[in-house]
Every structure is written in C-alpha cells, then in structure tokens.
Design a protein around this motif. Structure first.
Motif, PDB file in Angstrom:
ATOM      1  N   ASP A  47     -12.085   4.727  24.157  1.00 52.75           N
ATOM      2  CA  ASP A  47     -11.325   5.399  25.216  1.00 52.75           C
ATOM      3  C   ASP A  47     -11.278   4.541  26.466  1.00 52.75           C
ATOM      4  O   ASP A  47     -12.286   4.399  27.168  1.00 52.75           O
ATOM      5  CB  ASP A  47     -11.983   6.746  25.527  1.00 52.75           C
ATOM      6  CG  ASP A  47     -11.809   7.736  24.388  1.00 52.75           C
ATOM      7  OD1 ASP A  47     -10.651   8.016  24.036  1.00 52.75           O
ATOM      8  OD2 ASP A  47     -12.823   8.201  23.838  1.00 52.75           O
ATOM      9  N   VAL A  48     -10.090   4.016  26.743  1.00 49.38           N
ATOM     10  CA  VAL A  48      -9.902   3.164  27.923  1.00 49.38           C
ATOM     11  C   VAL A  48      -9.202   3.984  29.013  1.00 49.38           C
ATOM     12  O   VAL A  48      -8.113   4.503  28.789  1.00 49.38           O
ATOM     13  CB  VAL A  48      -9.055   1.925  27.564  1.00 49.38           C
ATOM     14  CG1 VAL A  48      -8.795   1.074  28.799  1.00 49.38           C
ATOM     15  CG2 VAL A  48      -9.752   1.104  26.475  1.00 49.38           C
ATOM     16  N   MET A  49      -9.843   4.113  30.168  1.00 49.95           N
ATOM     17  CA  MET A  49      -9.285   4.926  31.270  1.00 49.95           C
ATOM     18  C   MET A  49      -9.212   4.085  32.537  1.00 49.95           C
ATOM     19  O   MET A  49     -10.085   3.254  32.789  1.00 49.95           O
ATOM     20  CB  MET A  49     -10.176   6.145  31.522  1.00 49.95           C
ATOM     21  CG  MET A  49     -10.434   6.991  30.298  1.00 49.95           C
ATOM     22  SD  MET A  49     -11.310   8.497  30.706  1.00 49.95           S
ATOM     23  CE  MET A  49     -11.745   9.071  29.048  1.00 49.95           C
ATOM     24  N   ASP A  50      -8.150   4.353  33.335  1.00 51.25           N
ATOM     25  CA  ASP A  50      -7.865   3.460  34.466  1.00 51.25           C
ATOM     26  C   ASP A  50      -8.060   4.068  35.844  1.00 51.25           C
ATOM     27  O   ASP A  50      -7.757   3.441  36.858  1.00 51.25           O
ATOM     28  CB  ASP A  50      -6.429   2.934  34.348  1.00 51.25           C
ATOM     29  CG  ASP A  50      -5.380   4.043  34.537  1.00 51.25           C
ATOM     30  OD1 ASP A  50      -5.751   5.228  34.591  1.00 51.25           O
ATOM     31  OD2 ASP A  50      -4.185   3.694  34.616  1.00 51.25           O
ATOM     32  N   GLY A  51      -8.517   5.327  35.928  1.00 55.20           N
ATOM     33  CA  GLY A  51      -8.683   5.944  37.240  1.00 55.20           C
ATOM     34  C   GLY A  51      -7.354   6.258  37.922  1.00 55.20           C
ATOM     35  O   GLY A  51      -7.335   6.578  39.108  1.00 55.20           O
TER      36      GLY A  51
END
Ligand code: DX5
Ligand code: ZN
Length: 229
Positions: A47-51
């Motif tokens: 899970d890649v999250m970018d804010g």
C-alpha cells in the motif's frame, strides 16, 4: 491480458489471501517476509500512500526494491497517490508485478492502464466505496485486475463496508475472461466468506494477519473459510 509470469502465477493460485504489509514490522522486514512465506502466502500487497490522495503517508520505491531483492513472490502494488502516471516507470523498475491505480486519482485511467501493460506488468483499477461502478465499466478490457475497496482507502483496521459485495457480484457477471477481482479493507474471518461468495479471487488482509502472533494460523484459518465458501 498481460503475460507477466508472476501475474499468471497469482491468477492460477486464486482464490488467495494477500497480506497487506501496512502493519508489518518494518524494522525486521526480512523476518516478516520469512514468516509470511512460511505461512504459504501467494503474493504481497503493498500500500503506497502519498498524503494527498489519502491523508496518510506510507512507503515507496526503497521498500519495494528491498522486497524484490528478498522474494520471488508476486508484488501487488496498490497506489493511493494522485496522478499515478508520474510514477509508473519508477514502480516498474522497483520490481512491481501488478500496479493498481485509483480511478479517482487520475483524469486518464485508460492511458495509465495501457502504460502499465506496455511495461509488461499487470494493470489494476481500484475504486473507493462511494465511487459507482459506472466510473470504471468502460475500462474493464484494459484491466488485469479490479480492486473493490471495502473501506475508504487510507488506513488499515477499518470496518468492512458491504457495498463492496454488491460491486463484486456485478463485476463478476460482466468481467472479461482472465480479469481478477480483488477486495481490500476489513477482510477478516467474519467477512471473507461473503467476499468469496460474491466472486472475489484475491483477498487483501492487514490487521487480521498482522494483529495475530501466528501468521501461519491466521492465513490457514482464512484459507479454510475460502475453501468452504
Ligand atoms: C487501506 C489499504 C488496505 C489495508 C488493509 O487503504 O489499502 O490494504 O491496509 O488492512 P485491514 O485488513 O486492516 O483493513
Ligand atoms: Zn491496499
């Protein structure tokens, strides 16, 4: 349909439980991986999250590169980032096998799905609980996978939203041959069987694995529920 070897392997292995590494012990990544491989998992969900697309930040290329060096398991990368088209090449080079983008995160989902496939990877399209299926239907022929979110993307440990079951049932009726259906968020021993009955092939599980001391028992318990669903 992509010919990627690891995507093909994952398709053949379904139904399968995919651990979401959001809650793993990043200080002991190699040990966590050994424990998961020992539990017999078929792939890793990252899970890649970018804010920005979601109000949370996780990890990016270095962790995916590190995992690629440590395992031959398929890497299923779930991008919760705005304008994912900027980074597809980077994630491909980092070692992703499948890349899933959110339909809400880009103005050109079709182009990005083609971009992913042109790199020889599996293409995935995700939608949040409030997003209707009509937003993705025209792209299904460009998808190796559709990811139905059963929580709002952003955090692990949320409660399963049953709207996902309706979407899975409908997608199961209309999906092109070979397209996989994945469900993500709040999947645990109480919800996994209904996801299977609705047509899901891949079941992303975070807290119901990483919240347990024994990953093997957790994965086997979930797999048993899949066999009897
Ligand atoms: C949520 C992530 C999920 C999540 C799953 O935005 O995409 O993969 O970590 O965790 P649980 O199983 O705890 O809902
Ligand atoms: Zn995910």
């Amino acid at each position: 349909m992509t010919q990627n070897r690891r995507v093909h392997r994952l398709r053949s292995a379904s139904p399968a439980v995919l651990p979401s590494l959001l809650m793993c012990d990043f200080g002991n990544l190699e040990r966590e991986l050994m424990r998961l491989e020992g539990a017999g998992v078929e792939a890793l969900h990252l899970d890649v999250m970018d804010g920005s697309f979601v109000p949370n930040l996780t990890y990016g290329f270095p962790i995916i590169e590190a995992l690629r060096r440590l395992t031959d398991l398929p890497l299923d990368v779930h991008l919760m980032i705005d304008h994912p088209e900027r980074y597809i090449n980077h994630f491909a080079h980092a070692g992703a096998d499948l890349i899933t983008i959110h339909v809400e995160a880009t103005e050109q989902p079709g182009e990005v799905l083609n971009q992913i496939r042109s790199l020889g990877l599996g293409s995935g399209l995700a939608l949040n609980p409030d997003t209707p299926l009509t937003r993705i239907e025209r792209f299904l022929d460009q998808c190796d996978l559709v990811l139905v979110m059963s929580v709002n993307a952003g955090f692990g440990g949320q409660k399963f939203n049953t709207i996902a079951l309706e979407k899975l049932r409908r997608l199961n009726e209309i999906r092109p041959a070979g397209m996989m259906l994945e469900v993500d968020g709040g999947v645990n021993s109480s919800t996994i069987a209904s996801c299977a009955a609705a047509g899901a092939d891949l079941f992303v599980v975070g807290s119901a694995i990483f919240g347990q001391d024994n990953y093997t028992a957790a994965v086997h318990g979930l797999n048993e529920l899949l066999q009897t669903a």
